[in-house]
Design a protein around this motif. Structure first.
Motif, PDB file in Angstrom:
ATOM      1  N   LEU A  92       0.800  -1.229   0.000  1.00 52.17           N
ATOM      2  CA  LEU A  92       0.000   0.000   0.000  1.00 52.17           C
ATOM      3  C   LEU A  92       0.831   1.277   0.000  1.00 52.17           C
ATOM      4  O   LEU A  92       0.285   2.358   0.174  1.00 52.17           O
ATOM      5  CB  LEU A  92      -0.955   0.003   1.208  1.00 52.17           C
ATOM      6  CG  LEU A  92      -2.005  -1.098   1.211  1.00 52.17           C
ATOM      7  CD1 LEU A  92      -2.880  -0.972   2.438  1.00 52.17           C
ATOM      8  CD2 LEU A  92      -2.851  -1.055  -0.049  1.00 52.17           C
ATOM      9  N   TRP A  93       2.138   1.173  -0.209  1.00 51.82           N
ATOM     10  CA  TRP A  93       2.984   2.359  -0.201  1.00 51.82           C
ATOM     11  C   TRP A  93       2.521   3.408  -1.215  1.00 51.82           C
ATOM     12  O   TRP A  93       2.675   4.595  -1.007  1.00 51.82           O
ATOM     13  CB  TRP A  93       4.450   1.978  -0.469  1.00 51.82           C
ATOM     14  CG  TRP A  93       4.657   1.328  -1.801  1.00 51.82           C
ATOM     15  CD1 TRP A  93       4.698  -0.003  -2.053  1.00 51.82           C
ATOM     16  CD2 TRP A  93       4.795   1.982  -3.066  1.00 51.82           C
ATOM     17  NE1 TRP A  93       4.857  -0.245  -3.396  1.00 51.82           N
ATOM     18  CE2 TRP A  93       4.918   0.979  -4.040  1.00 51.82           C
ATOM     19  CE3 TRP A  93       4.827   3.311  -3.475  1.00 51.82           C
ATOM     20  CZ2 TRP A  93       5.079   1.273  -5.384  1.00 51.82           C
ATOM     21  CZ3 TRP A  93       4.985   3.593  -4.812  1.00 51.82           C
ATOM     22  CH2 TRP A  93       5.108   2.583  -5.748  1.00 51.82           C
ATOM     23  N   TRP A  94       1.945   2.969  -2.322  1.00 49.70           N
ATOM     24  CA  TRP A  94       1.549   3.899  -3.392  1.00 49.70           C
ATOM     25  C   TRP A  94       0.427   4.830  -2.956  1.00 49.70           C
ATOM     26  O   TRP A  94       0.229   5.894  -3.541  1.00 49.70           O
ATOM     27  CB  TRP A  94       1.162   3.134  -4.654  1.00 49.70           C
ATOM     28  CG  TRP A  94       0.032   2.178  -4.440  1.00 49.70           C
ATOM     29  CD1 TRP A  94       0.114   0.880  -4.017  1.00 49.70           C
ATOM     30  CD2 TRP A  94      -1.358   2.440  -4.610  1.00 49.70           C
ATOM     31  NE1 TRP A  94      -1.125   0.317  -3.910  1.00 49.70           N
ATOM     32  CE2 TRP A  94      -2.058   1.257  -4.279  1.00 49.70           C
ATOM     33  CE3 TRP A  94      -2.090   3.554  -5.016  1.00 49.70           C
ATOM     34  CZ2 TRP A  94      -3.443   1.168  -4.322  1.00 49.70           C
ATOM     35  CZ3 TRP A  94      -3.467   3.463  -5.068  1.00 49.70           C
ATOM     36  CH2 TRP A  94      -4.123   2.276  -4.727  1.00 49.70           C
ATOM     37  N   LEU A  95      -0.305   4.477  -1.899  1.00 46.23           N
ATOM     38  CA  LEU A  95      -1.343   5.375  -1.385  1.00 46.23           C
ATOM     39  C   LEU A  95      -0.735   6.497  -0.543  1.00 46.23           C
ATOM     40  O   LEU A  95      -1.420   7.446  -0.204  1.00 46.23           O
ATOM     41  CB  LEU A  95      -2.337   4.594  -0.511  1.00 46.23           C
ATOM     42  CG  LEU A  95      -3.250   3.603  -1.222  1.00 46.23           C
ATOM     43  CD1 LEU A  95      -4.028   2.792  -0.201  1.00 46.23           C
ATOM     44  CD2 LEU A  95      -4.195   4.336  -2.160  1.00 46.23           C
ATOM     45  N   GLN A  96       0.537   6.371  -0.220  1.00 51.28           N
ATOM     46  CA  GLN A  96       1.155   7.273   0.723  1.00 51.28           C
ATOM     47  C   GLN A  96       2.215   8.168   0.106  1.00 51.28           C
ATOM     48  O   GLN A  96       2.510   9.203   0.660  1.00 51.28           O
ATOM     49  CB  GLN A  96       1.729   6.407   1.860  1.00 51.28           C
ATOM     50  CG  GLN A  96       2.539   7.130   2.874  1.00 51.28           C
ATOM     51  CD  GLN A  96       3.917   6.541   3.009  1.00 51.28           C
ATOM     52  OE1 GLN A  96       4.420   5.841   2.141  1.00 51.28           O
ATOM     53  NE2 GLN A  96       4.558   6.825   4.094  1.00 51.28           N
ATOM     54  N   GLY A  97       2.798   7.799  -0.984  1.00 49.85           N
ATOM     55  CA  GLY A  97       3.835   8.624  -1.596  1.00 49.85           C
ATOM     56  C   GLY A  97       5.146   8.549  -0.837  1.00 49.85           C
ATOM     57  O   GLY A  97       5.663   9.554  -0.373  1.00 49.85           O
ATOM     58  N   ALA A  98       5.683   7.371  -0.680  1.00 50.44           N
ATOM     59  CA  ALA A  98       6.905   7.159   0.091  1.00 50.44           C
ATOM     60  C   ALA A  98       8.087   7.905  -0.527  1.00 50.44           C
ATOM     61  O   ALA A  98       8.182   8.018  -1.736  1.00 50.44           O
ATOM     62  CB  ALA A  98       7.209   5.669   0.160  1.00 50.44           C
ATOM     63  N   ILE A  99       8.973   8.377   0.338  1.00 47.44           N
ATOM     64  CA  ILE A  99      10.142   9.126  -0.116  1.00 47.44           C
ATOM     65  C   ILE A  99      11.427   8.319   0.074  1.00 47.44           C
ATOM     66  O   ILE A  99      12.235   8.210  -0.832  1.00 47.44           O
ATOM     67  CB  ILE A  99      10.278  10.461   0.657  1.00 47.44           C
ATOM     68  CG1 ILE A  99       9.041  11.324   0.445  1.00 47.44           C
ATOM     69  CG2 ILE A  99      11.542  11.195   0.261  1.00 47.44           C
ATOM     70  CD1 ILE A  99       8.959  12.046  -0.852  1.00 47.44           C
ATOM     71  N   TYR A 100      11.629   7.752   1.248  1.00 39.72           N
ATOM     72  CA  TYR A 100      12.906   7.102   1.548  1.00 39.72           C
ATOM     73  C   TYR A 100      12.877   5.593   1.366  1.00 39.72           C
ATOM     74  O   TYR A 100      13.889   4.993   1.053  1.00 39.72           O
ATOM     75  CB  TYR A 100      13.360   7.452   2.967  1.00 39.72           C
ATOM     76  CG  TYR A 100      13.563   8.940   3.123  1.00 39.72           C
ATOM     77  CD1 TYR A 100      14.621   9.573   2.487  1.00 39.72           C
ATOM     78  CD2 TYR A 100      12.672   9.706   3.848  1.00 39.72           C
ATOM     79  CE1 TYR A 100      14.796  10.950   2.587  1.00 39.72           C
ATOM     80  CE2 TYR A 100      12.844  11.081   3.950  1.00 39.72           C
ATOM     81  CZ  TYR A 100      13.899  11.688   3.323  1.00 39.72           C
ATOM     82  OH  TYR A 100      14.065  13.044   3.412  1.00 39.72           O
ATOM     83  N   THR A 101      11.737   4.982   1.604  1.00 40.10           N
ATOM     84  CA  THR A 101      11.580   3.553   1.384  1.00 40.10           C
ATOM     85  C   THR A 101      10.117   3.273   1.083  1.00 40.10           C
ATOM     86  O   THR A 101       9.237   4.008   1.514  1.00 40.10           O
ATOM     87  CB  THR A 101      12.027   2.714   2.605  1.00 40.10           C
ATOM     88  OG1 THR A 101      11.896   1.320   2.276  1.00 40.10           O
ATOM     89  CG2 THR A 101      11.218   3.019   3.843  1.00 40.10           C
ATOM     90  N   ARG A 102       9.896   2.216   0.353  1.00 42.00           N
ATOM     91  CA  ARG A 102       8.533   1.779   0.086  1.00 42.00           C
ATOM     92  C   ARG A 102       8.217   0.508   0.863  1.00 42.00           C
ATOM     93  O   ARG A 102       7.202  -0.121   0.612  1.00 42.00           O
ATOM     94  CB  ARG A 102       8.342   1.610  -1.416  1.00 42.00           C
ATOM     95  CG  ARG A 102       8.401   2.968  -2.099  1.00 42.00           C
ATOM     96  CD  ARG A 102       8.063   2.926  -3.548  1.00 42.00           C
ATOM     97  NE  ARG A 102       7.945   4.297  -4.036  1.00 42.00           N
ATOM     98  CZ  ARG A 102       7.960   4.627  -5.294  1.00 42.00           C
ATOM     99  NH1 ARG A 102       8.081   3.697  -6.226  1.00 42.00           N
ATOM    100  NH2 ARG A 102       7.840   5.886  -5.660  1.00 42.00           N
ATOM    101  N   ASP A 103       9.078   0.162   1.799  1.00 43.33           N
ATOM    102  CA  ASP A 103       8.867  -1.014   2.624  1.00 43.33           C
ATOM    103  C   ASP A 103       8.415  -0.557   4.012  1.00 43.33           C
ATOM    104  O   ASP A 103       9.214  -0.035   4.793  1.00 43.33           O
ATOM    105  CB  ASP A 103      10.148  -1.836   2.729  1.00 43.33           C
ATOM    106  CG  ASP A 103       9.911  -3.178   3.405  1.00 43.33           C
ATOM    107  OD1 ASP A 103       9.120  -3.235   4.368  1.00 43.33           O
ATOM    108  OD2 ASP A 103      10.509  -4.166   2.970  1.00 43.33           O
TER     109      ASP A 103
END
Length: 196
Positions: A92-103
């Motif tokens: 679900l990282w794509w709902l959040q707009g991760a900057i440093y990690t998508r994990d």
């Protein structure tokens, strides 16, 4: 360009894209501001879903920043257990707009390490940061945090090595990094408190 720099560009481009879409809708179609607000609220829904499903992660970060280190660790570990039992949550990282990690588990481990660092449990903190790096070797924040441990232990060579690694991965405590950190803190306070 580092992965972190790409993520930053994507993050700010998406914000600019939403602003442009809103401006075009207002100008081109003569939509009322209330319609734009309605569309903005619809775009807000994915973030609310994300906030609900990742609540323990945000709660852990909020508690970390408020100085409740023990309960922060508990919330972060609950999140890790939840993701391990429901692996689809990791995507679900794509709902959040991760900057440093998508994990998200790497994020939670970094939060556990930061809380352990604040409690001066340096070996436990080092282990959590190392586990975060093992999940995402391109995640700069745990390298930066390991530099702090090395500095506390007066290991200047290791501190420099870790700071250089964090910078090479895109984290150099720049204005943008500080903005992202502050924005993340605000999001953690909002999402972590909305379920409490």
């Amino acid at each position: 360009m580092t992965r972190t720099e790409r993520y930053k560009v994507q993050y700010f481009a998406s914000i600019a894209g939403y602003a442009v879409i809103a401006a075009i809708l207002l100008w081109q179609f003569g939509l009322k501001p209330t319609t734009i607000i309605f569309v903005a609220l619809l775009l807000f829904v994915p973030g609310r879903v994300h906030g609900f499903l990742w609540r323990d992660l945000y709660t852990g970060r909020r508690l970390l920043e408020s100085g409740s280190f023990g309960t922060s660790i508990t919330a972060s570990k609950q999140f890790i257990q939840r993701v391990e039992s429901k692996p689809w949550l990791r995507k679900l990282w794509w709902l959040q707009g991760a900057i440093y990690t998508r994990d998200p588990v790497a994020m939670a481990l970094n939060n556990v390490g930061a809380a352990k660092l604040e409690l001066r449990q340096l070996d436990d903190a080092r282990q959590a940061f190392s586990e975060a790096i093992s999940l995402d070797s391109g995640y700069a924040a745990p390298h930066f945090n390991l530099a702090m441990i090395a500095s506390l232990e007066k290991d200047e060579a290791e501190a420099k090595h870790r700071l250089d690694r964090a910078a090479a991965l895109g984290y150099s405590q720049s204005t943008i990094d500080n903005f992202v950190k502050n924005a993340g803190s605000i999001l953690a306070r909002f999402e972590g408190a909305s379920g409490s």
